[in-house]
Design an enzyme around this catalytic site. Structure first.
Site, PDB file in Angstrom:
ATOM      1  N   GLN A 130      30.300  -1.707 -27.164  1.00 14.78           N
ATOM      2  CA  GLN A 130      30.923  -1.189 -25.938  1.00 14.78           C
ATOM      3  C   GLN A 130      31.227  -2.351 -25.014  1.00 14.78           C
ATOM      4  O   GLN A 130      30.362  -3.181 -24.737  1.00 14.78           O
ATOM      5  CB  GLN A 130      29.977  -0.193 -25.257  1.00 14.78           C
ATOM      6  CG  GLN A 130      30.464   0.342 -23.912  1.00 14.78           C
ATOM      7  CD  GLN A 130      29.987  -0.501 -22.747  1.00 14.78           C
ATOM      8  OE1 GLN A 130      28.882  -1.039 -22.775  1.00 14.78           O
ATOM      9  NE2 GLN A 130      30.817  -0.627 -21.717  1.00 14.78           N
ATOM     10  N   TYR A 132      32.346  -3.873 -21.361  1.00 11.49           N
ATOM     11  CA  TYR A 132      32.729  -3.975 -19.954  1.00 11.49           C
ATOM     12  C   TYR A 132      33.484  -5.294 -19.893  1.00 11.49           C
ATOM     13  O   TYR A 132      32.883  -6.365 -20.026  1.00 11.49           O
ATOM     14  CB  TYR A 132      31.498  -4.033 -19.041  1.00 11.49           C
ATOM     15  CG  TYR A 132      30.821  -2.691 -18.827  1.00 11.49           C
ATOM     16  CD1 TYR A 132      31.561  -1.542 -18.591  1.00 11.49           C
ATOM     17  CD2 TYR A 132      29.436  -2.592 -18.820  1.00 11.49           C
ATOM     18  CE1 TYR A 132      30.929  -0.319 -18.385  1.00 11.49           C
ATOM     19  CE2 TYR A 132      28.805  -1.371 -18.611  1.00 11.49           C
ATOM     20  CZ  TYR A 132      29.556  -0.242 -18.390  1.00 11.49           C
ATOM     21  OH  TYR A 132      28.949   0.961 -18.180  1.00 11.49           O
ATOM     22  N   ARG A 167      24.746   5.837  -6.517  1.00 12.37           N
ATOM     23  CA  ARG A 167      23.441   6.110  -7.142  1.00 12.37           C
ATOM     24  C   ARG A 167      22.284   6.057  -6.129  1.00 12.37           C
ATOM     25  O   ARG A 167      21.367   5.234  -6.224  1.00 12.37           O
ATOM     26  CB  ARG A 167      23.197   5.143  -8.297  1.00 12.37           C
ATOM     27  CG  ARG A 167      24.399   5.072  -9.250  1.00 12.37           C
ATOM     28  CD  ARG A 167      24.028   5.330 -10.681  1.00 12.37           C
ATOM     29  NE  ARG A 167      25.201   5.279 -11.525  1.00 12.37           N
ATOM     30  CZ  ARG A 167      25.403   4.433 -12.531  1.00 12.37           C
ATOM     31  NH1 ARG A 167      24.436   3.571 -12.837  1.00 12.37           N
ATOM     32  NH2 ARG A 167      26.490   4.470 -13.246  1.00 12.37           N
ATOM     33  N   HIS A 277      30.335   9.880 -17.855  1.00 13.36           N
ATOM     34  CA  HIS A 277      29.273   8.869 -17.745  1.00 13.36           C
ATOM     35  C   HIS A 277      27.930   9.532 -17.389  1.00 13.36           C
ATOM     36  O   HIS A 277      27.129   9.007 -16.623  1.00 13.36           O
ATOM     37  CB  HIS A 277      29.650   7.830 -16.681  1.00 13.36           C
ATOM     38  CG  HIS A 277      29.179   6.440 -17.001  1.00 13.36           C
ATOM     39  ND1 HIS A 277      29.989   5.474 -17.538  1.00 13.36           N
ATOM     40  CD2 HIS A 277      27.969   5.838 -16.860  1.00 13.36           C
ATOM     41  CE1 HIS A 277      29.306   4.348 -17.703  1.00 13.36           C
ATOM     42  NE2 HIS A 277      28.073   4.549 -17.302  1.00 13.36           N
TER      43      HIS A 277
END
Ligand code: FMN
Length: 377
Positions: A130, A132, A167, A277
């Site tokens: 994955q 980024y 968050r 997500h």
């Protein structure tokens, strides 16, 4: 009855994991964003998908064989990329990568995982990486080349972090990189002796794929590095550039709108990964299970459909497959397994999911995954 016999569902693993992980790690894993409405909505909307069993079908032993991207997997679920997993349980990346290899399901390593992509390639040569994408073009090229050289079978480009989410729950719990050494943190860690011992043996969690760029390995510097250097503003042109740099299977993760999916197919995505997500980015966002059918319809046979966010059981896998997913991934779920039981928890979680899925298929009267759609209420 052994202790393991009592851990019969993913929820059992979750509860046990919570008891064994320090609060700071638990909050990082478990939290969503804002008031956690999106997190709850993922669950509520998943529960709203109901199915109607058919009788007299003789489907006592269904097949969970799941063809995807030129290979047949043994089940339609796999391990999603989770950053800093080794904070949640030391050594977890290798445990999950090995389990996925042995059980014939996909494993995807995060750019910001604890292990390096080269080390994971040795454990599981079929791993997916994955991405980024780094901000600087040279660094982007280099990281993608490293994944190619290590033999990653797919590049998974994550699109759904246009910037860090707030968050709030993590902030309240003092989740940071590295967490601040306060008396509360020390007490927190000491109250979790199995985690503390395993971490002490293995060393402070870090992001080993990125270690060459931050040679000191210092976590504060690593955090500064990721904030500054993993902030590539993704446009269609940027996605196309990454597609061109990657010669193999190309997957885009974090898609929630059919038109984005269609654009990505035009750019050359081999699979669209529908995901919000795990409810960690946008609290007013739709549940990803609600986005799935529209995207599956828009994409048709031009690309494969992958799904995550809110899969907590084999029944949830059946629901998502019925609505158009060829493969489902779990982020938190597999972490619960290892955090609850150590490395053997990886296979234990997988076995629970597999058994639940087979059982649900038998109850519904389905021999194969492609029959699930007909059972939607
Ligand atoms: C603690 C945590 C860290 C994550 N880190 C990443 C990451 O590094 N890259 C990524 O693409 N997705 C990341 N995700 C998202 C997961 O890949 C996946 O989309 C999500 O967890 C699915 O929801 P679920 O937890 O309900 O299964 C992370 C999720 C969690 C819970």
């Amino acid at each position: 009855m052994t202790d393991t016999d009592r851990l019969v569902s993913m929820e059992d693993l979750r509860r046990r994991a919570r008891r064994r992980m320090p609060r700071v790690a638990w909050e990082f894993l478990d939290s969503g964003t804002g008031a956690e409405t999106a997190l709850k909505r993922n669950r509520e909307r998943m529960d709203a998908v109901v199915m109607v069993p058919r009788m007299m079908r003789g489907a006592r032993h269904p097949s969970t064989a799941a063809p995807l991207l030129g290979r047949e997997w043994t089940a339609p679920f796999g391990v999603a990329p989770v950053g800093l997993q080794s904070l949640m349980w030391p050594g977890i990346e290798k445990a999950l990568a090995a389990m996925a290899r042995d059980r014939g399901i996909p494993y995807c390593l995060s750019t910001v995982a604890g292990e390096s992509l080269e080390d994971i390639a040795k454990v599981n040569p079929d791993f997916w990486f994955q991405l980024y994408p780094p901000t600087h073009a040279d660094a982007r090229r280099e990281l993608i080349k490293r994944a190619e050289d290590a033999g990653a079978k797919a590049l998974v480009l994550t699109l759904d972090i246009p910037r860090s989410s707030r968050r709030e729950r993590q902030r309240r719990a003092g989740v940071g990189m590295p967490p601040k050494t306060t008396p509360r943190l020390i007490a927190d860690v000491l109250s979790r002796p199995a985690w503390a011992l395993a971490t002490w043996k293995r060393g402070v969690p870090t992001m080993r794929t990125l270690a060459p760029y931050v040679p000191s390995g210092d976590m504060t510097k690593m955090a500064e590095f990721t904030a500054k250097n993993l902030a590539f503003d993704l446009t269609p042109e940027g996605v196309a550039e990454i597609r061109d740099l990657w010669p193999g299977t190309f997957i885009v993760k974090g898609v929630m709108h059919p038109e984005d999916a269609e654009r990505l197919v035009e750019i050359g995505a081999d699979a669209i990964w529908v995901s919000n997500h795990g409810g960690r980015q946008l609290d007013i966002g739709a549940a990803s299970i609600d986005a799935l059918p529209g995207i599956a319809e828009a994409v048709g046979s031009r690309a494969e459909i992958i799904f995550d966010s809110g899969i907590n059981s084999g029944a949830d896998v059946a629901r998502a497959v019925a609505l158009g997913a060829k493969m489902c991934f779990l982020g938190r779920g597999f972490v619960w397994g290892v955090a609850a039981m150590g490395a053997p928890g990886a296979a234990h979680a997988e076995a629970i999911l597999r058994d639940e899925l087979e059982n649900v298929m038998a109850q519904l009267g389905c021999h194969r995954l492609d029959e699930l759609r007909e059972r939607l209420a």
